[in-house]
Design a protein around this motif. Structure first.
Motif, mmCIF file in Angstrom:
data_model
loop_
_atom_site.group_PDB
_atom_site.id
_atom_site.type_symbol
_atom_site.label_atom_id
_atom_site.label_comp_id
_atom_site.label_asym_id
_atom_site.label_seq_id
_atom_site.Cartn_x
_atom_site.Cartn_y
_atom_site.Cartn_z
ATOM 1 N N LEU A 1 0.835 -1.199 0.000
ATOM 2 C CA LEU A 1 0.000 0.000 0.000
ATOM 3 C C LEU A 1 0.871 1.250 0.000
ATOM 4 C CD1 LEU A 1 -2.726 1.544 0.514
ATOM 5 C CD2 LEU A 1 -2.254 1.241 2.946
ATOM 6 N N GLY A 2 0.652 2.126 -0.941
ATOM 7 C CA GLY A 2 1.403 3.382 -1.015
ATOM 8 C C GLY A 2 0.504 4.562 -0.696
ATOM 9 N N MET A 3 0.474 4.928 0.572
ATOM 10 C CA MET A 3 -0.288 6.100 0.980
ATOM 11 C C MET A 3 0.676 7.202 1.428
ATOM 12 S SD MET A 3 -3.191 6.615 3.951
ATOM 13 C CE MET A 3 -4.096 5.163 3.686
ATOM 14 N N SER A 4 1.625 6.856 2.304
ATOM 15 C CA SER A 4 2.527 7.852 2.888
ATOM 16 C C SER A 4 3.504 8.416 1.855
ATOM 17 C CB SER A 4 3.341 7.220 4.024
ATOM 18 O OG SER A 4 2.484 6.626 4.956
ATOM 19 N N GLY B 1 2.430 12.322 5.984
ATOM 20 C CA GLY B 1 2.358 11.148 6.866
ATOM 21 C C GLY B 1 0.987 11.121 7.516
ATOM 22 N N VAL C 1 6.672 6.561 0.403
ATOM 23 C CA VAL C 1 7.636 6.007 1.374
ATOM 24 C C VAL C 1 6.920 5.063 2.337
ATOM 25 C CG1 VAL C 1 9.288 7.916 1.321
ATOM 26 C CG2 VAL C 1 7.311 8.072 2.842
ATOM 27 N N PHE C 2 7.713 4.209 2.971
ATOM 28 C CA PHE C 2 7.258 3.307 4.051
ATOM 29 C C PHE C 2 6.310 2.201 3.600
ATOM 30 C CE2 PHE C 2 7.696 7.392 6.695
ATOM 31 C CZ PHE C 2 9.023 7.128 7.002
ATOM 32 N N PHE D 1 12.280 -1.789 8.992
ATOM 33 C CA PHE D 1 11.668 -1.289 10.226
ATOM 34 C C PHE D 1 12.255 -2.068 11.411
ATOM 35 C CE2 PHE D 1 7.838 -0.302 7.462
ATOM 36 C CZ PHE D 1 7.912 1.072 7.604
ATOM 37 N N ILE E 1 2.190 3.393 15.394
ATOM 38 C CA ILE E 1 2.470 4.471 14.435
ATOM 39 C C ILE E 1 1.719 4.225 13.122
ATOM 40 C CG2 ILE E 1 4.290 5.610 13.084
ATOM 41 C CD1 ILE E 1 6.265 4.664 15.309
ATOM 42 N N ALA E 2 1.752 2.980 12.646
ATOM 43 C CA ALA E 2 1.195 2.659 11.323
ATOM 44 C C ALA E 2 -0.330 2.576 11.350
ATOM 45 C CB ALA E 2 1.762 1.325 10.846
ATOM 46 N N SER F 1 -1.785 6.617 13.726
ATOM 47 C CA SER F 1 -1.000 6.576 14.973
ATOM 48 C C SER F 1 -1.929 6.751 16.178
ATOM 49 C CB SER F 1 0.042 7.699 14.965
ATOM 50 O OG SER F 1 -0.621 8.951 15.078
ATOM 51 N N GLU G 1 -1.910 8.976 18.324
ATOM 52 C CA GLU G 1 -2.335 10.376 18.477
ATOM 53 C C GLU G 1 -3.473 10.702 17.511
ATOM 54 O OE1 GLU G 1 0.862 9.411 18.098
ATOM 55 O OE2 GLU G 1 1.504 9.694 20.155
HETATM 56 C C1 LIG Z 1 5.498 -0.498 10.791
HETATM 57 C C2 LIG Z 1 5.008 0.529 9.817
HETATM 58 C C3 LIG Z 1 4.424 0.110 8.634
HETATM 59 C C4 LIG Z 1 3.967 1.068 7.718
HETATM 60 N N1 LIG Z 1 3.437 0.638 6.536
HETATM 61 C C5 LIG Z 1 3.002 1.559 5.629
HETATM 62 C C6 LIG Z 1 2.485 1.134 4.365
HETATM 63 O O1 LIG Z 1 2.432 -0.071 4.068
HETATM 64 N N2 LIG Z 1 2.079 2.081 3.480
HETATM 65 C C7 LIG Z 1 2.126 3.427 3.771
HETATM 66 O O2 LIG Z 1 1.702 4.214 2.940
HETATM 67 N N3 LIG Z 1 2.641 3.857 4.961
HETATM 68 C C8 LIG Z 1 3.078 2.965 5.891
HETATM 69 N N4 LIG Z 1 3.599 3.371 7.088
HETATM 70 C C9 LIG Z 1 3.715 4.798 7.353
HETATM 71 C C10 LIG Z 1 2.643 5.292 8.303
HETATM 72 O O3 LIG Z 1 1.394 5.350 7.673
HETATM 73 C C11 LIG Z 1 3.103 6.648 8.830
HETATM 74 O O4 LIG Z 1 4.267 6.413 9.604
HETATM 75 C C12 LIG Z 1 2.050 7.341 9.669
HETATM 76 O O5 LIG Z 1 0.996 7.797 8.868
HETATM 77 C C13 LIG Z 1 2.664 8.548 10.417
HETATM 78 O O6 LIG Z 1 3.318 9.374 9.506
HETATM 79 P P1 LIG Z 1 4.832 9.820 9.785
HETATM 80 O O7 LIG Z 1 5.641 8.621 10.092
HETATM 81 O O8 LIG Z 1 5.233 10.668 8.640
HETATM 82 O O9 LIG Z 1 4.772 10.673 11.115
HETATM 83 P P2 LIG Z 1 4.261 12.182 11.255
HETATM 84 O O10 LIG Z 1 2.944 12.350 10.579
HETATM 85 O O11 LIG Z 1 5.357 13.105 10.881
HETATM 86 O O12 LIG Z 1 3.996 12.258 12.830
HETATM 87 C C14 LIG Z 1 5.057 12.260 13.783
HETATM 88 C C15 LIG Z 1 4.417 12.203 15.175
HETATM 89 O O13 LIG Z 1 3.557 13.345 15.347
HETATM 90 C C16 LIG Z 1 2.247 12.898 15.679
HETATM 91 N N5 LIG Z 1 1.240 13.781 15.073
HETATM 92 C C17 LIG Z 1 1.143 14.161 13.763
HETATM 93 N N6 LIG Z 1 0.071 14.944 13.584
HETATM 94 C C18 LIG Z 1 -0.543 15.060 14.792
HETATM 95 C C19 LIG Z 1 -1.711 15.727 15.259
HETATM 96 N N7 LIG Z 1 -2.493 16.425 14.438
HETATM 97 N N8 LIG Z 1 -2.051 15.611 16.574
HETATM 98 C C20 LIG Z 1 -1.253 14.894 17.429
HETATM 99 N N9 LIG Z 1 -0.143 14.247 17.048
HETATM 100 C C21 LIG Z 1 0.207 14.321 15.740
HETATM 101 C C22 LIG Z 1 2.148 11.490 15.112
HETATM 102 O O14 LIG Z 1 1.145 10.735 15.775
HETATM 103 C C23 LIG Z 1 3.554 10.970 15.365
HETATM 104 O O15 LIG Z 1 3.660 10.507 16.681
HETATM 105 C C24 LIG Z 1 4.068 2.448 8.025
HETATM 106 C C25 LIG Z 1 4.635 2.859 9.239
HETATM 107 C C26 LIG Z 1 5.103 1.915 10.127
HETATM 108 C C27 LIG Z 1 5.714 2.374 11.433
#
Ligand SMILES: Cc1cc2nc3c(=O)[nH]c(=O)nc-3n(C[C@H](O)[C@H](O)[C@H](O)COP(=O)(O)OP(=O)(O)OC[C@H]3O[C@@H](n4cnc5c(N)ncnc54)[C@H](O)[C@@H]3O)c2cc1C
Length: 300
Positions: free
Chosen positions: A35-38, A43, A67-68, A111, A268-269, A272, A274
Motif C-alpha cells: 500500500l502506497g499512501m505515505s 504522513g 515512502v514506508f 523497520f 504508528i502505522a 497513529s 495520536e
Molecule cells: C510499521 C510501519 C508500517 C507502515 N506501513 C506503511 C504502508 O504499508 N504504506 C504506507 O503508505 N505507509 C506505511 N507506514 C507509514 C505510516 O502510515 C506513517 O508512519 C504514519 O501515517 C505517520 O506518519 P509519519 O511517520 O510521517 O509521522 P508524522 O505524521 O510526521 O507524525 C510524527 C508524530 O507526530 C504525531 N502527530 C502528527 N500529527 C498530529 C496531530 N495532528 N495531533 C497529534 N499528534 C500528531 C504522530 O502521531 C507521530 O507521533 C508504516 C509505518 C510503520 C511504522
C-alpha cells in the motif's frame, strides 16, 4: 505474513500479476500487495499527498514518490493513493503492477520489526485506464474501507500480546528463584493481573467494533477505540512479558521480544495513537477539530 506462493509451491514473490495469470492472485493469498499512501511530506496528514494521476490516451499517467510501503520489496502489485485534482475530493487510487513502465522501486530499508519497505518512484508511470481503482472523490470510500484494515491491525496486535502473555505465564509458573516459582511473588502476580485487564478490555472493544460494522464497514469512532486499545495492550503486555521472562524474554530464542517490536510499529502505522485519539476526542466533544492551523505565511 509468510512468503506468497503459487498453488504448486513456486514462489511468485516480486512477480507481476500479468506474468502469473489473468487475474490478480491477491484474494487467493498467493501474492502480496503493498500500500502506497505515505509520502515524504504527507504522513499523518495523508490528504496532503502530492502523487499525481492524469488520464491520457486510454492510460493513466502517475508521477510522485511514496515512502514506508511495507512489503514493497516482494509485492507484485501496488495500491497507490494519488491525486486527480485539488483537495481531499481530488484523491483517488490506482493499481500499479511491479513492472509498469516508469515505476522504479528503491533500495530496501528495514523497520524495527524486520519488515522491509522501499521508496517508490513514479516518473510518468503508465498504467492502463482500467487500473484506476477509485477516481476523484474516492478517498472517503477508501478510508471507510481502511477501517476494516484497522480492525485487522487491532486483531494482530491483540494476538501478539496474547501470545507473549501465554509464554510469560508458562515461564513464571515453572521458573523458580529464591526457592519458589516466580508466580508466587506478588510483584509478578499484579503484573499479570494488569496484563489480563488490558488484553480483555481491548478484546471487547475490538469485538464491539467488528460486531457493529454496518454493511461491513466499522464506524470510525469504534475502530479508533479498538485500534488504540489493542495497539497499546499488545505492546504493553509484550513489553511486560519480556520483563517477566528476564533475559530469556529479551533473547531471540523466544518470540516474545519480536511481539514487542512488531506491536510497537502499529502504534504508528495505520493511524497513529495520536491521530486515533484526535478522532476519539471529536466524538467526546461532538465537534470536529481542524488539525490545520493557520499557516504563518498565509495571507491575512
Ligand atoms: C510499521 C510501519 C508500517 C507502515 N506501513 C506503511 C504502508 O504499508 N504504506 C504506507 O503508505 N505507509 C506505511 N507506514 C507509514 C505510516 O502510515 C506513517 O508512519 C504514519 O501515517 C505517520 O506518519 P509519519 O511517520 O510521517 O509521522 P508524522 O505524521 O510526521 O507524525 C510524527 C508524530 O507526530 C504525531 N502527530 C502528527 N500529527 C498530529 C496531530 N495532528 N495531533 C497529534 N499528534 C500528531 C504522530 O502521531 C507521530 O507521533 C508504516 C509505518 C510503520 C511504522
Amino acid at each position: 505474513m509468510g512468503a506468497p506462493e503459487r498453488a504448486g509451491g513456486e514462489l511468485v514473490v516480486g512477480e507481476s500479476p500479468h506474468r502469473v495469470g489473468e487475474q490478480f492472485l491477491l484474494l487467493a493469498g498467493r501474492t502480496v500487495m503493498s500500500l502506497g499512501m505515505s509520502e515524504p511530506c504527507a504522513g499523518s496528514a495523508a490528504t496532503d499527498l502530492r502523487t499525481a494521476a492524469r488520464l491520457h490516451d486510454g492510460h493513466c499517467i502517475v508521477n510522485g514518490t511514496k515512502v514506508f510501503s511495507t512489503f514493497s520489496p516482494d509485492a507484485a502489485v501496488f495500491l497507490i493513493y494519488c491525486r486527480f485534482g485539488p483537495g481531499t475530493g481530488g484523491i483517488g487510487s490506482v493499481i500499479v503492477p511491479r513492472d509498469a513502465p516508469g515505476f522504479r522501486i528503491g533500495a530496501p530499508s528495514r523497520f524495527m520489526s524486520g519488515e522491509q519497505w522501499c521508496e517508490l518512484h513514479f516518473d510518468d508511470c503508465r498504467i492502463p485506464h482500467d487500473h484506476v481503482l477509485l477516481g476523484p472523490g474516492g478517498f472517503k470510500k477508501q478510508i471507510a474501507g481502511f477501517n476494516v484494515e484497522r480492525i485487522g491491525n487491532s486483531a494482530r496486535a491483540l494476538a501478539l500480546g496474547r501470545y507473549a502473555f501465554e509464554r510469560a505465564r508458562e515461564h513464571v509458573l515453572t521458573r523458580t528463584q529464591f526457592g519458589r516459582p516466580l508466580c508466587e511473588f506478588q510483584g509478578l502476580q499484579w503484573k499479570f493481573a494488569d496484563m489480563a485487564l488490558k488484553l480483555e478490555g481491548a478484546r471487547l472493544l475490538l469485538y464491539r467494533a467488528a460486531a457493529n460494522a454496518d454493511r461491513g464497514f466499522p464506524s470510525a469512532y469504534e475502530t479508533s477505540l479498538a485500534k488504540a486499545a489493542c495497539n497499546l495492550a499488545g505492546f504493553e503486555v509484550a513489553n511486560e512479558a519480556v520483563q517477566a521472562m528476564g533475559a530469556m524474554g529479551y533473547s531471540q530464542e523466544t518470540l516474545v521480544e519480536y511481539c514487542m517490536r512488531r506491536c510497537r510499529g502499529w502504534m504508528i502505522a495505520g493511524g497513529s495513537l495520536e491521530i486515533l485519539r484526535n478522532r476519539i476526542a471529536e466524538e467526546v466533544f461532538d465537534r470536529r477539530f481542524d488539525q490545520r492551523g493557520k499557516r504563518a505565511d498565509a495571507a491575512e
